[in-house]
Design a protein around this motif. Structure first.
Motif, PDB file in Angstrom:
ATOM      1  N   GLY A 125      63.339  57.163  50.553  1.00 56.34           N
ATOM      2  CA  GLY A 125      64.209  56.183  49.739  1.00 56.34           C
ATOM      3  C   GLY A 125      65.282  56.858  48.945  1.00 56.34           C
ATOM      4  N   GLY A 126      64.903  57.911  48.330  1.00 55.78           N
ATOM      5  CA  GLY A 126      65.946  58.760  47.584  1.00 55.78           C
ATOM      6  C   GLY A 126      66.975  59.219  48.506  1.00 55.78           C
ATOM      7  N   MET A 127      66.728  59.606  49.586  1.00 58.28           N
ATOM      8  CA  MET A 127      67.644  60.028  50.771  1.00 58.28           C
ATOM      9  C   MET A 127      68.498  58.814  50.992  1.00 58.28           C
ATOM     10  N   ILE A 128      67.747  57.861  51.523  1.00 60.22           N
ATOM     11  CA  ILE A 128      68.778  56.577  51.812  1.00 60.22           C
ATOM     12  C   ILE A 128      69.554  56.055  50.840  1.00 60.22           C
ATOM     13  N   TRP A 129      68.957  56.105  49.777  1.00 57.34           N
ATOM     14  CA  TRP A 129      70.192  55.234  48.691  1.00 57.34           C
ATOM     15  C   TRP A 129      71.234  56.319  48.492  1.00 57.34           C
ATOM     16  N   PHE A 130      70.834  57.652  48.470  1.00 54.60           N
ATOM     17  CA  PHE A 130      72.122  58.679  48.425  1.00 54.60           C
ATOM     18  C   PHE A 130      72.978  58.234  49.465  1.00 54.60           C
ATOM     19  N   LEU A 131      72.606  58.115  50.714  1.00 57.89           N
ATOM     20  CA  LEU A 131      73.503  57.955  51.852  1.00 57.89           C
ATOM     21  C   LEU A 131      74.257  56.609  51.831  1.00 57.89           C
ATOM     22  N   ILE A 132      73.710  55.696  51.325  1.00 56.14           N
ATOM     23  CA  ILE A 132      74.038  54.355  50.888  1.00 56.14           C
ATOM     24  C   ILE A 132      75.453  54.358  50.176  1.00 56.14           C
ATOM     25  N   MET A 133      75.439  55.139  48.829  1.00 55.63           N
ATOM     26  CA  MET A 133      76.230  55.243  48.112  1.00 55.63           C
ATOM     27  C   MET A 133      77.169  56.017  48.821  1.00 55.63           C
ATOM     28  N   ILE A 134      76.984  57.252  49.516  1.00 56.99           N
ATOM     29  CA  ILE A 134      78.293  57.986  49.562  1.00 56.99           C
ATOM     30  C   ILE A 134      78.964  57.419  50.955  1.00 56.99           C
ATOM     31  N   SER A 135      78.147  56.715  51.920  1.00 55.78           N
ATOM     32  CA  SER A 135      78.654  56.390  53.072  1.00 55.78           C
ATOM     33  C   SER A 135      79.734  54.992  52.877  1.00 55.78           C
TER      34      SER A 135
END
Lengths: 217, 548, 99
Positions: free
Chosen positions: C72-82
């Motif tokens: 979850g943490g990884m996915i949310w970081f990727l949402i923000m950056i992408s």
């Protein structure tokens, strides 16, 4: 004497296992908030790096590459010692636990020492934005921005390291008091999680700040 | 059958049983408490203070806008008024409003736990919140902030001469309080549920509060780092967001809204949580489509993270990004609508009783629907260009935040008041003030939709004379609304002392929190309940609840 | 209970792997790979980070919830950056300035 496990079990839990699992879950949730905290900086850095790659590479070329590389290895070794500390705690070997905690703390201090030497060298080279910054290239504004992010992110990381040293110190103190045993050592595990996480952040910081311009020296 | 053991018939015990209020007394027993119920009450007092403080600024602004040229304040003071109103209401009332008060109070009881997973962290969270609040108030006393609650750069980093950093630090500190509360709730819901209480037996309140907590832990750190970057840029005058120094102000907006759009769902999901408890209770029916409502909470939490770019349609965002964000914003309407339909379907053919909490809940559904629908206008690229930064936006988000969250908060306070205080409130007065709030609210904010559509910009201290009638209506509404908020404050305090004693389960409803005495004992339950029933199963508990 | 102790041997191999990757990434850095050196650096860092998470942090051995939280943490970081980078990447696509 009361059972030490019973003493360590807080009143809201039914069992030691529930308490350990809940604490672990809590710690991991805390760690993802840290991911998002650093993530904000990584996002901003990526946006600017994408817009000004040449200036950012030029900034990266000013890094003390080998100090960064050695520091990465140093931090990985401290993580290994931390893992061994947790391992010793699981086996209930308090002497070894204390030994590895001391080792982790010392290696962490070596990291901070190298890091602050680097900061001093940047200051010496007049690469400290906001205090003293000198750059003659046409892209100076963006080189400065590279350094802003460098100091922000490694500074935040170093701040986490310092807090981590404090936590490990507290763990060492409790170990010497004999608070931990084979059956109860959750705090050591949680401190370990935090320490490894801070290590992970550095691994990425090394990649984005030191590597891209290293060949330009 | 064995499930009934905890329920006591509603007879007064021979001698007063000790409860969480009487178990220990004295100021210290409150300041060092780790009891989630007491901490919930500490939050009630704190946020009530901040609510009336922020509301006072709103009232001053509305008074100022009685005359087209304004008559009470200079323009700079007006800037500070709307900024402080926004900052206090968003971070010191709305974000902590329902989760930290009602959530803290009832969440452990609803899942049959003795307390939250980390009670000390919970208390720490309150202290951090108060520290943040005091820091922000200090900024106010020193002279206030004039950037708007959004802190847009480069004004906030390079031009504003007000106390931006102090306020930002206050908000940052309060943010850590949110993070700790969210973390605590997530760990609690995962690991502290009573035996037999599976995920699909949880009340919807838990699902929504859980979804809120996810947003709290995932979004708040980004706000913290963004505010920290503003502080750094302001102190050292180095380029991060300021275009004059090579930065990009739109990046600030990206990062700010990555937090602040999900923050809207931090405010409204708990409101939906409260309404999802009240409506089944006063309709005497299980909630319609339990799983759909539960999953729609999660869907709102997740989709809420994908839409922040709709705040930047006119800020220079790429047209492709704008289209993507517009589309994703429409998507959020789906789970929101599912909830509205399901609440309505729950009431349909139920035996609806219009007690005070139910009045607030119905008010919520109506106002949330209007707020949500106008949100779709704003998600549409073309209309948004026309109404960006007008009173249309103001009206839209007040329908969600005041019409939605504050209505639900008041509904929830009335609903759980007998459990919290052990006393009943005066029903007639309560109904009257619920109606006052509803009417006052609509009179305040409906004219603002029209004003905005006609082109009146937000954050201006003066306006053309042709807008005066609508502005006067809005100010009149605000005064009525103010009365509607003060009256409950008075009679609830009165009831705390002089109200009739409340039975354990005054609404004759099904949740676990009603199966313990009012007010509850320190550890909530005499013995840990074992749950064998679904949420809102009135049929199964018919006998026990004396439902005809 | 996930109290399964990870063996010292596993830790040692992890350590060797991490140090080897650090050496590899340092040597790669000395070669001019253009923009690829940034990408390669981040990719190797990601591998190192997963090694730390899986073995030192016991993510492989813990309850499933931990891995969900991590993902979850990884996915949310990727949402923000992408989504943020998505805006910047597509700015030049339309033939109008600033769009």
């Amino acid at each position: 004497m009361a059972d030490p496990i019973a003493l360590a079990l807080r009143e809201q839990f039914h069992s030691a296992e529930q308490q350990r699992e809940t604490s672990t879950v809590g710690m991991w949730i805390f760690l993802i908030t840290e991911v998002m905290l650093f993530g904000g900086l990584f996002t901003a850095f990526s946006v600017y790096r994408m817009s000004h790659p040449a200036a950012f590479d030029q900034g990266s070329a000013d890094m003390e590459f080998w100090m960064g590389a050695v520091n990465t290895a140093v931090l990985i070794c401290s993580s290994f010692c931390m893992a061994m500390a947790v391992h010793s705690a699981e086996k209930g070997k308090n002497g070894r636990l204390a030994f590895f905690l001391i080792l982790t703390i010392l290696i962490g201090l070596v990291f901070l020492g190298i890091k602050f030497t680097e900061y001093y060298l940047h200051y010496h080279d007049q690469k400290l934005p906001g205090i003293v910054f000198h750059d003659t290239s046409p892209d100076a504004a963006y080189v400065q921005m590279f350094f802003v992010f460098y100091f922000l992110m490694t500074g935040l990381h170093a701040f986490h390291m310092i807090i981590g040293e404090g936590i490990l110190g507290a763990m060492l103190f409790r170990t010497l008091l004999g608070s931990f045993s084979e059956r109860y050592h959750t705090p050591v595990e949680l401190a370990g999680l935090y320490w490894h996480f801070v290590d992970t952040v550095w691994v990425f910081l090394f990649a984005i700040f030191y590597i891209p311009g290293a060949h330009m020296k | 059958m064995a499930t009934v053991t905890l329920f006591e018939p509603q007879s007064a015990p021979a001698q007063p049983r000790l409860n969480y209020l009487t178990e220990k007394t004295g100021l210290m027993s409150w300041l060092f408490t780790t009891d989630h119920k007491r901490i919930g009450l500490l939050y009630v007092f704190s946020i009530t203070f901040f609510f009336f403080f922020g509301g006072f600024f709103a009232l001053l602004m509305r008074l100022h806008l009685l005359l087209p040229q304004g008559w009470l304040f200079g323009h700079e003071t007006y800037n500070k008024l709307f900024t402080m109103h926004g900052i206090i209401m968003v971070w010191f009332f709305l974000i902590p409003s329902i989760p930290n008060t009602l959530g803290n109070f009832v969440l452990p009881m609803m899942i049959g736990a003795k307390d939250l997973a980390f009670p000390k962290l919970n208390l720490l969270s309150w202290y951090i919140f108060m520290l943040g609040g005091m820091t922000t108030l200090y900024a106010l006393v020193r002279g206030g902030v004039d950037t708007g609650w959004t802190f847009y750069t480069p004004f906030s980093t390079s031009y504003s001469t007000s106390f931006v950093i102090t306020a930002a630090v206050g908000i940052l500190i309060a943010g850590f309080s949110s993070i700790l509360t969210g973390l605590n709730f997530i760990a609690t819901v995962h690991r502290m549920r009573a035996p037999g209480l599976t995920w699909f037996r949880l009340p919807i309140f838990i699902w929504s509060t859980y979804a809120t907590s996810l947003i709290l832990v995932l979004a708040t750190p980004v706000l913290a780092i963004t505010l920290a970057m503003i502080g750094i840029e302001r102190i050292f005058q180095v380029g991060i967001f300021d275009p004059a120094l090579g930065g990009d102000p739109v990046l600030f907006q990206h990062m700010f809204w990555f937090y602040s759009h999900p923050a809207v769902y931090i405010m409204v999901l708990p409101a939906m949580a409260v309404v999802s408890e009240i409506i089944p209770t006063f309709s005497r029916k299980p909630i319609f489509g339990y799983k759909a409502v539960a999953f729609s909470s999660m869907a709102i939490a997740i989709l809420g993270f994908l839409v922040w770019g709709h705040h930047m349609f006119v800020a220079g965002e790429s047209a492709y990004a704008a289209m993507t964000f517009s589309f994703l914003s429409y998507m959020v309407a789906i789970p929101s609508a599912i909830k509205v339909f399901n609440w309505t379907a729950t009431m349909y053919r139920g035996s609806v009783q219009l007690d005070t909490p139910m009045l607030y809940a119905i008010g919520f559904v109506a106002l949330f629907t209007i707020g949500g629908m106008t949100g779709l206008f704003l998600a549409a690229l073309g209309i948004d260009v026309h109404v960006t930064d007008t009173y249309f936006v103001i009206a839209h988000f007040h329908y969600i935040m005041v019409g939605g969250t504050v209505m639900a908060f008041l509904g929830g306070v009335h609903y759980w008041w007998p459990k919290i205080s052990g006393k009943m409130y005066p029903e007639f007065l309560a109904k009257l003030s619920a109606l006052t709030v509803f009417l006052g609210f609509n009179l305040t904010f409906f004219p603002q939709f029209i004003l905005g559509y006609m082109g009146m910009p937000r954050r201006y201290a003066a306006y053309p004379p042709e807008f005066q009638v609508l502005n006067v209506l809005s100010t009149a509404g605000a005064s009525i609304l103010g009365v509607g908020y003060v009256v409950p404050l008075i009679y609830l305090m009165w009831a705390w002392k002089y109200g009739e004693s409340a039975p354990d389960n005054p609404w004759r409803t099904t949740g676990l929190e009603w199966k313990t005495p009012s007010p509850p004992p320190k550890h909530n339950f005499e013995e840990t309940p074992v749950v064998t029933w679904k949420a809102y199963d009135f049929e199964a508990q018919k006998e026990e609840l004396h439902l005809g | 209970m996930s109290q399964s102790t990870v063996s010292v041997k596993t830790y040692a191999f992890t350590l060797i792997g991490l140090l080897a990757l650090t050496l590899l990434t340092s040597l790669l850095a000395l070669v001019d790979l253009g923009n690829f050196s940034f990408i390669a650096g981040v990719a190797i860092a990601a591998v190192k980070a997963s090694l730390i998470a899986c073995f030192f942090m016991h993510a492989l051995y813990e309850m499933k919830l931990i891995r969900v939280i991590m993902a979850g943490g990884m996915i949310w970081f990727l949402i923000m950056i992408s989504l943020t980078l998505g805006d910047y990447l597509t700015r030049g696509w339309m033939p109008y300035p600033g769009k």
